[in-house]
Design a protein around this motif. Sequence first.
Motif, PDB file in Angstrom:
ATOM      1  N   GLY A  78       0.817  -1.203   0.000  1.00 45.37           N
ATOM      2  CA  GLY A  78       0.000   0.000   0.000  1.00 45.37           C
ATOM      3  C   GLY A  78       0.853   1.257   0.000  1.00 45.37           C
ATOM      4  N   VAL A  79       0.189   2.384   0.196  1.00 43.63           N
ATOM      5  CA  VAL A  79       0.847   3.692   0.180  1.00 43.63           C
ATOM      6  C   VAL A  79       0.674   4.342   1.548  1.00 43.63           C
ATOM      7  N   SER A  80       1.747   4.909   2.052  1.00 46.47           N
ATOM      8  CA  SER A  80       1.701   5.561   3.365  1.00 46.47           C
ATOM      9  C   SER A  80       0.773   6.769   3.330  1.00 46.47           C
ATOM     10  N   TYR A  81      -0.046   6.933   4.367  1.00 47.04           N
ATOM     11  CA  TYR A  81      -0.920   8.087   4.456  1.00 47.04           C
ATOM     12  C   TYR A  81      -0.122   9.378   4.597  1.00 47.04           C
ATOM     13  N   THR A  82       0.973   9.304   5.358  1.00 45.06           N
ATOM     14  CA  THR A  82       1.744  10.502   5.694  1.00 45.06           C
ATOM     15  C   THR A  82       2.755  10.855   4.621  1.00 45.06           C
ATOM     16  N   TYR A  83       3.552   9.868   4.198  1.00 49.22           N
ATOM     17  CA  TYR A  83       4.646  10.133   3.264  1.00 49.22           C
ATOM     18  C   TYR A  83       4.199  10.116   1.803  1.00 49.22           C
ATOM     19  N   ARG A  84       3.010   9.553   1.549  1.00 45.67           N
ATOM     20  CA  ARG A  84       2.519   9.428   0.166  1.00 45.67           C
ATOM     21  C   ARG A  84       3.531   8.669  -0.702  1.00 45.67           C
ATOM     22  N   THR A  85       4.123   7.659  -0.084  1.00 45.08           N
ATOM     23  CA  THR A  85       5.158   6.855  -0.719  1.00 45.08           C
ATOM     24  C   THR A  85       4.778   5.384  -0.563  1.00 45.08           C
ATOM     25  N   PRO A  86       5.061   4.532  -1.552  1.00 45.15           N
ATOM     26  CA  PRO A  86       4.806   3.100  -1.357  1.00 45.15           C
ATOM     27  C   PRO A  86       5.515   2.573  -0.115  1.00 45.15           C
ATOM     28  N   ILE A  87       4.769   1.833   0.681  1.00 43.54           N
ATOM     29  CA  ILE A  87       5.323   1.352   1.949  1.00 43.54           C
ATOM     30  C   ILE A  87       6.479   0.388   1.713  1.00 43.54           C
ATOM     31  N   ALA A  88       6.451  -0.357   0.610  1.00 43.28           N
ATOM     32  CA  ALA A  88       7.551  -1.274   0.315  1.00 43.28           C
ATOM     33  C   ALA A  88       8.876  -0.513   0.197  1.00 43.28           C
ATOM     34  N   GLU A  89       8.837   0.687  -0.403  1.00 43.47           N
ATOM     35  CA  GLU A  89      10.057   1.492  -0.518  1.00 43.47           C
ATOM     36  C   GLU A  89      10.505   1.995   0.851  1.00 43.47           C
ATOM     37  N   LEU A  90       9.553   2.416   1.687  1.00 46.16           N
ATOM     38  CA  LEU A  90       9.899   2.868   3.038  1.00 46.16           C
ATOM     39  C   LEU A  90      10.542   1.738   3.839  1.00 46.16           C
ATOM     40  N   ILE A  91       9.947   0.551   3.760  1.00 47.51           N
ATOM     41  CA  ILE A  91      10.479  -0.585   4.513  1.00 47.51           C
ATOM     42  C   ILE A  91      11.864  -0.965   4.007  1.00 47.51           C
ATOM     43  N   ALA A  92      12.053  -0.963   2.683  1.00 46.62           N
ATOM     44  CA  ALA A  92      13.359  -1.319   2.129  1.00 46.62           C
ATOM     45  C   ALA A  92      14.431  -0.339   2.595  1.00 46.62           C
ATOM     46  N   ASP A  93      14.108   0.957   2.588  1.00 47.01           N
ATOM     47  CA  ASP A  93      15.082   1.960   3.047  1.00 47.01           C
ATOM     48  C   ASP A  93      15.409   1.779   4.519  1.00 47.01           C
ATOM     49  N   ARG A  94      14.388   1.559   5.347  1.00 47.87           N
ATOM     50  CA  ARG A  94      14.621   1.431   6.785  1.00 47.87           C
ATOM     51  C   ARG A  94      15.251   0.089   7.137  1.00 47.87           C
TER      52      ARG A  94
END
Length: 315
Positions: A78-94
């Motif tokens: 899905g897409v983050s409500y706050t960052y407006r970024t795909p959550i998969a990309e957020l998780i991969a970065d973190r």
Amino acid sequence: MIAFLVRRAATLALTLLAATAVIFVMLEVAPGDPAVTMLGLNASDEAVAALRAELGLNAPPLERYLAWLAGMLRGDFGVSYTYRTPIAELIADRLAVSGPLTLYALALSTLIAIPAGVHAAAHRGRAADAATLGLVQIGVATPNFWVAMLLVLAFSTGLRWFSAGGFPGWGDPLEAMRALTLPAVSLALPQAAILTRVMRSALIETMSEDYIRTARAKGLTERQALRRHALRNAMIPVLTIIGMQFSFLLAGAVIIENVFFLPGLGRLVFQGVVQRDLIVVKSVLTLLVLAVTLVTLAVDAAYAAVDPRLRARRR
């Protein structure tokens, strides 16, 4: 062995499915509205309703749960409500921060605990054993965030050997590992104390077995019997604790990542909870549960590799 692992994998898959349902329900009943949090308390009802419709929050809970589950099976978180970024990309970065930090801390914990536990068991009842047990008690009773603050005061503020926080990225691997050193040590020391106690107890219990007495009667010294026979069999409970520690370190680094301002999964979950970005929280928690189940499966496979009696029993 393969049939055993297939059965264990099926059991863990059902456990993961149940965990996703629990995570979804717990976050659904949590107070607060993501749309209100994003727009602020002064937002109009029309704006809140429009944002809820845009985020898909008006659909029935079961429909949202099934859609979320189907998306994760496709790799779409899905897409983050706050960052407006795909959550998969957020998780991969973190995960590029939390993963190495967890492995670093686990390696330090194991390298400290196994020699310390073996040394304490080999000198049972002597001064070395008493000193090791005293340090273990201190390590178990000390919170890792307090260890983190002491390390910052000693090695960042005082000696200035390490930075007090932040992460420079993996452009320079040496600088990146240097930035992760203090967080890894603060995570590893309390876990090393627990693992040392388990290693010592398991080794002492193994050294009282009949086959160890037989090995001594055949002419082996105490040290030779410990190294050749006892150590490998004593690793069964130690492997269990190591698997549990990996899961704990990966999921329990929220405080440490906030102390050192590390952009990891723990900090992402903390920010998601504060900002009511529930889809991020659900996805990260599910990923952590998946990591726990995979580690549990790996530990089960390691049992048979360490102890040949288990392979014979399964055959």
